[in-house]
Design a protein around this motif. Sequence first.
Motif, PDB file in Angstrom:
ATOM      1  N   GLN A   6      25.334  21.412  -9.308  1.00  0.00           N
ATOM      2  CA  GLN A   6      24.669  22.390 -10.173  1.00  0.00           C
ATOM      3  C   GLN A   6      25.637  23.446 -10.691  1.00  0.00           C
ATOM      4  OE1 GLN A   6      23.462  21.223  -7.359  1.00  0.00           O
ATOM      5  NE2 GLN A   6      21.263  20.837  -7.496  1.00  0.00           N
ATOM      6  N   LEU A   7      26.730  23.659  -9.967  1.00  0.00           N
ATOM      7  CA  LEU A   7      27.700  24.656 -10.423  1.00  0.00           C
ATOM      8  C   LEU A   7      28.380  24.210 -11.720  1.00  0.00           C
ATOM      9  CD1 LEU A   7      30.151  26.650  -8.163  1.00  0.00           C
ATOM     10  CD2 LEU A   7      30.894  25.758 -10.354  1.00  0.00           C
ATOM     11  N   PRO A   8      29.068  23.062 -11.764  1.00  0.00           N
ATOM     12  CA  PRO A   8      29.640  22.649 -13.052  1.00  0.00           C
ATOM     13  C   PRO A   8      28.585  22.391 -14.122  1.00  0.00           C
ATOM     14  CG  PRO A   8      29.884  20.909 -11.416  1.00  0.00           C
ATOM     15  CD  PRO A   8      29.452  22.144 -10.677  1.00  0.00           C
ATOM     16  N   GLU A   9      27.412  21.881 -13.711  1.00  0.00           N
ATOM     17  CA  GLU A   9      26.352  21.630 -14.693  1.00  0.00           C
ATOM     18  C   GLU A   9      25.975  22.909 -15.438  1.00  0.00           C
ATOM     19  OE1 GLU A   9      21.924  19.577 -14.784  1.00  0.00           O
ATOM     20  OE2 GLU A   9      22.592  20.616 -12.988  1.00  0.00           O
ATOM     21  N   PHE A  10      25.929  24.031 -14.715  1.00  0.00           N
ATOM     22  CA  PHE A  10      25.563  25.310 -15.318  1.00  0.00           C
ATOM     23  C   PHE A  10      26.500  25.656 -16.467  1.00  0.00           C
ATOM     24  CE2 PHE A  10      25.493  29.912 -15.722  1.00  0.00           C
ATOM     25  CZ  PHE A  10      24.169  30.254 -15.529  1.00  0.00           C
ATOM     26  N   PHE A  11      27.784  25.474 -16.266  1.00  0.00           N
ATOM     27  CA  PHE A  11      28.772  25.848 -17.284  1.00  0.00           C
ATOM     28  C   PHE A  11      28.911  24.775 -18.357  1.00  0.00           C
ATOM     29  CE2 PHE A  11      29.955  28.035 -13.348  1.00  0.00           C
ATOM     30  CZ  PHE A  11      29.896  29.344 -13.792  1.00  0.00           C
ATOM     31  N   ILE A  12      28.867  23.506 -17.955  1.00  0.00           N
ATOM     32  CA  ILE A  12      28.991  22.436 -18.937  1.00  0.00           C
ATOM     33  C   ILE A  12      27.873  22.512 -19.963  1.00  0.00           C
ATOM     34  CG2 ILE A  12      28.895  19.930 -19.255  1.00  0.00           C
ATOM     35  CD1 ILE A  12      30.191  19.701 -16.438  1.00  0.00           C
ATOM     36  N   SER A  13      26.645  22.776 -19.503  1.00  0.00           N
ATOM     37  CA  SER A  13      25.494  22.802 -20.410  1.00  0.00           C
ATOM     38  C   SER A  13      25.561  23.970 -21.385  1.00  0.00           C
ATOM     39  CB  SER A  13      24.196  22.861 -19.609  1.00  0.00           C
ATOM     40  OG  SER A  13      24.114  24.069 -18.852  1.00  0.00           O
ATOM     41  N   ARG A  14      26.209  25.059 -20.986  1.00  0.00           N
ATOM     42  CA  ARG A  14      26.219  26.267 -21.810  1.00  0.00           C
ATOM     43  C   ARG A  14      27.477  26.450 -22.650  1.00  0.00           C
ATOM     44  NH1 ARG A  14      22.973  26.952 -17.568  1.00  0.00           N
ATOM     45  NH2 ARG A  14      21.175  28.372 -17.737  1.00  0.00           N
ATOM     46  N   LEU A  15      28.574  25.844 -22.227  1.00  0.00           N
ATOM     47  CA  LEU A  15      29.857  26.145 -22.868  1.00  0.00           C
ATOM     48  C   LEU A  15      30.518  24.932 -23.523  1.00  0.00           C
ATOM     49  CD1 LEU A  15      31.320  28.541 -20.148  1.00  0.00           C
ATOM     50  CD2 LEU A  15      30.327  29.179 -22.357  1.00  0.00           C
ATOM     51  N   THR A  16      29.856  23.768 -23.485  1.00  0.00           N
ATOM     52  CA  THR A  16      30.420  22.582 -24.128  1.00  0.00           C
ATOM     53  C   THR A  16      29.323  21.818 -24.852  1.00  0.00           C
ATOM     54  OG1 THR A  16      30.071  21.080 -22.244  1.00  0.00           O
ATOM     55  CG2 THR A  16      32.132  22.352 -22.271  1.00  0.00           C
ATOM     56  N   LYS A  17      29.759  20.837 -25.623  1.00  0.00           N
ATOM     57  CA  LYS A  17      28.852  19.918 -26.305  1.00  0.00           C
ATOM     58  C   LYS A  17      29.289  18.491 -25.978  1.00  0.00           C
ATOM     59  CE  LYS A  17      31.488  20.011 -30.640  1.00  0.00           C
ATOM     60  NZ  LYS A  17      32.625  20.752 -30.057  1.00  0.00           N
ATOM     61  N   PRO A  18      28.434  17.495 -26.198  1.00  0.00           N
ATOM     62  CA  PRO A  18      28.824  16.113 -25.914  1.00  0.00           C
ATOM     63  C   PRO A  18      30.136  15.747 -26.586  1.00  0.00           C
ATOM     64  CG  PRO A  18      26.477  16.221 -26.341  1.00  0.00           C
ATOM     65  CD  PRO A  18      27.020  17.601 -26.619  1.00  0.00           C
ATOM     66  N   GLY A  19      30.996  15.064 -25.839  1.00  0.00           N
ATOM     67  CA  GLY A  19      32.306  14.670 -26.342  1.00  0.00           C
ATOM     68  C   GLY A  19      33.418  15.633 -25.996  1.00  0.00           C
ATOM     69  N   ASP A  20      33.086  16.862 -25.585  1.00  0.00           N
ATOM     70  CA  ASP A  20      34.113  17.831 -25.201  1.00  0.00           C
ATOM     71  C   ASP A  20      34.796  17.402 -23.902  1.00  0.00           C
ATOM     72  OD1 ASP A  20      33.648  19.407 -27.379  1.00  0.00           O
ATOM     73  OD2 ASP A  20      32.697  21.062 -26.294  1.00  0.00           O
ATOM     74  N   VAL A  21      35.991  17.941 -23.687  1.00  0.00           N
ATOM     75  CA  VAL A  21      36.786  17.619 -22.501  1.00  0.00           C
ATOM     76  C   VAL A  21      36.525  18.655 -21.412  1.00  0.00           C
ATOM     77  CG1 VAL A  21      39.114  17.393 -21.553  1.00  0.00           C
ATOM     78  CG2 VAL A  21      38.587  16.453 -23.814  1.00  0.00           C
ATOM     79  N   VAL A  22      36.097  18.187 -20.237  1.00  0.00           N
ATOM     80  CA  VAL A  22      35.852  19.046 -19.083  1.00  0.00           C
ATOM     81  C   VAL A  22      36.812  18.631 -17.966  1.00  0.00           C
ATOM     82  CG1 VAL A  22      34.182  19.806 -17.364  1.00  0.00           C
ATOM     83  CG2 VAL A  22      33.429  19.337 -19.712  1.00  0.00           C
ATOM     84  N   LEU A  23      37.469  19.604 -17.366  1.00  0.00           N
ATOM     85  CA  LEU A  23      38.534  19.333 -16.391  1.00  0.00           C
ATOM     86  C   LEU A  23      38.302  20.074 -15.081  1.00  0.00           C
ATOM     87  CD1 LEU A  23      41.549  18.536 -15.554  1.00  0.00           C
ATOM     88  CD2 LEU A  23      42.204  20.717 -16.626  1.00  0.00           C
ATOM     89  N   ASP A  24      38.719  19.447 -13.982  1.00  0.00           N
ATOM     90  CA  ASP A  24      38.865  20.124 -12.701  1.00  0.00           C
ATOM     91  C   ASP A  24      40.240  19.786 -12.141  1.00  0.00           C
ATOM     92  OD1 ASP A  24      38.821  21.196 -10.165  1.00  0.00           O
ATOM     93  OD2 ASP A  24      36.814  20.482  -9.673  1.00  0.00           O
ATOM     94  N   PRO A  25      41.183  20.742 -12.087  1.00  0.00           N
ATOM     95  CA  PRO A  25      42.529  20.467 -11.571  1.00  0.00           C
ATOM     96  C   PRO A  25      42.598  20.375 -10.057  1.00  0.00           C
ATOM     97  CG  PRO A  25      42.367  22.755 -12.247  1.00  0.00           C
ATOM     98  CD  PRO A  25      41.079  22.100 -12.659  1.00  0.00           C
TER      99      PRO A  25
END
Length: 409
Positions: free
Chosen positions: A71-90
Amino acid sequence: MNQLSLFEVSRRADTAESFIDDLVSFDDFGKKTVSDEKDGIPYFVNEFWTAGQRQAHSIHEVSYRACFKAQLPEFFISRLTKPGDVVLDPFMGRGTTPVQAGLMGRQAFGNDVNPLSVLLARPRLRPVSVQAVADALNTVDWSRGQIQREDLLAFYHPATLRKLEALRLWLADRAPLGSDEVDSVADWIRMVAINRLSGHSPGFFSGRSMPPNQAVSVKAQLKINEKLGVEPPERDVAQVILKKTRTLLKDGGVPGQVRSCLLTGSAWDMPGIANATVDLTVTSPPFLDIVQYAADNWLRCWFAGIDPANVAIDIHRTEEAWSMMVNRVLREQARILRPDGYVAFEVGEVRNGKVLLERLVWQAAEGLPFDRLGVMVNDQTFTKTANCWGVDNGTKGTNTNRIVLLRRL
């Protein structure tokens, strides 16, 4: 700058402002956000996602110590990206962020110095079916296995250990380490097997042991056996793998068209990721000297054929050393993030809250090309693994998610 570029800059600036407004007005769980400022740092405190266990997609149910909820990454992914965007965790660990990104139709990028991380994340980003897993397990020659390490009989019945050795031989042919060109079904079977090596129920290969997110030593396991007066029972390795596979795929899998990029290396040096290509980073680094990753994962490393002595996992014992590491990580983020890309940098609590790591992150970002938006504190009451070690919930251990929010200038 053309008109489209001006519009894009304005839109992204509005996104940052609307995101902060969303935090301030958030009340999905019946609580109001408490906004405050401490030492020049804006804080936003609320319960931002559910405290309930196993509320995320079933494919996330892969045990790994010190991992955050999906739920933590979901919170930010849903609000700060759109489908096709690149999401990373180093610091991807078990791969929660890239797997959640894939489930949401984003490009799933991840990195970790621990080579086990790719083995845990990659299979869940590729299509697989229960039937394909069952068919593949039927091709394993279970009679090939020979016991190589007598000490592992502390965990396993002799028949079970021989089957695990047979499975290791099969995997060496079908899913060799160090290669991306591996059979996706074999890759999945290895991931599930790694996750079933030790635990406290018949759903694991071992006899009764500690929770599955970390392995005790052989000596400690022998003490557990002696205290309980038991020997490890025989397990059906194939059936354990199939049962866990059904559980993981209960809600379906990641869409087949999702693009992924998973790397093994330091979070401050990711040459496999090009400049200005990442839209959002959601991550959580090791917290000072709290977690011994190599010691926790020795049994998993044995099964996978990894020498834990060759895994250069840093343990930062001082605040100064930890802050220097964070500064190096953020410098790399400044390189790979797109302009107006975001970082959600989660640090939890350490040392009974006496050390506020978010302030060290805030300071480490000073002078770098980031707009420091504030610190979001997810404050909940919930049961943690720490409770199994005699650590009371709400007293010691990690009781909040403390997330530093940065925007690339």
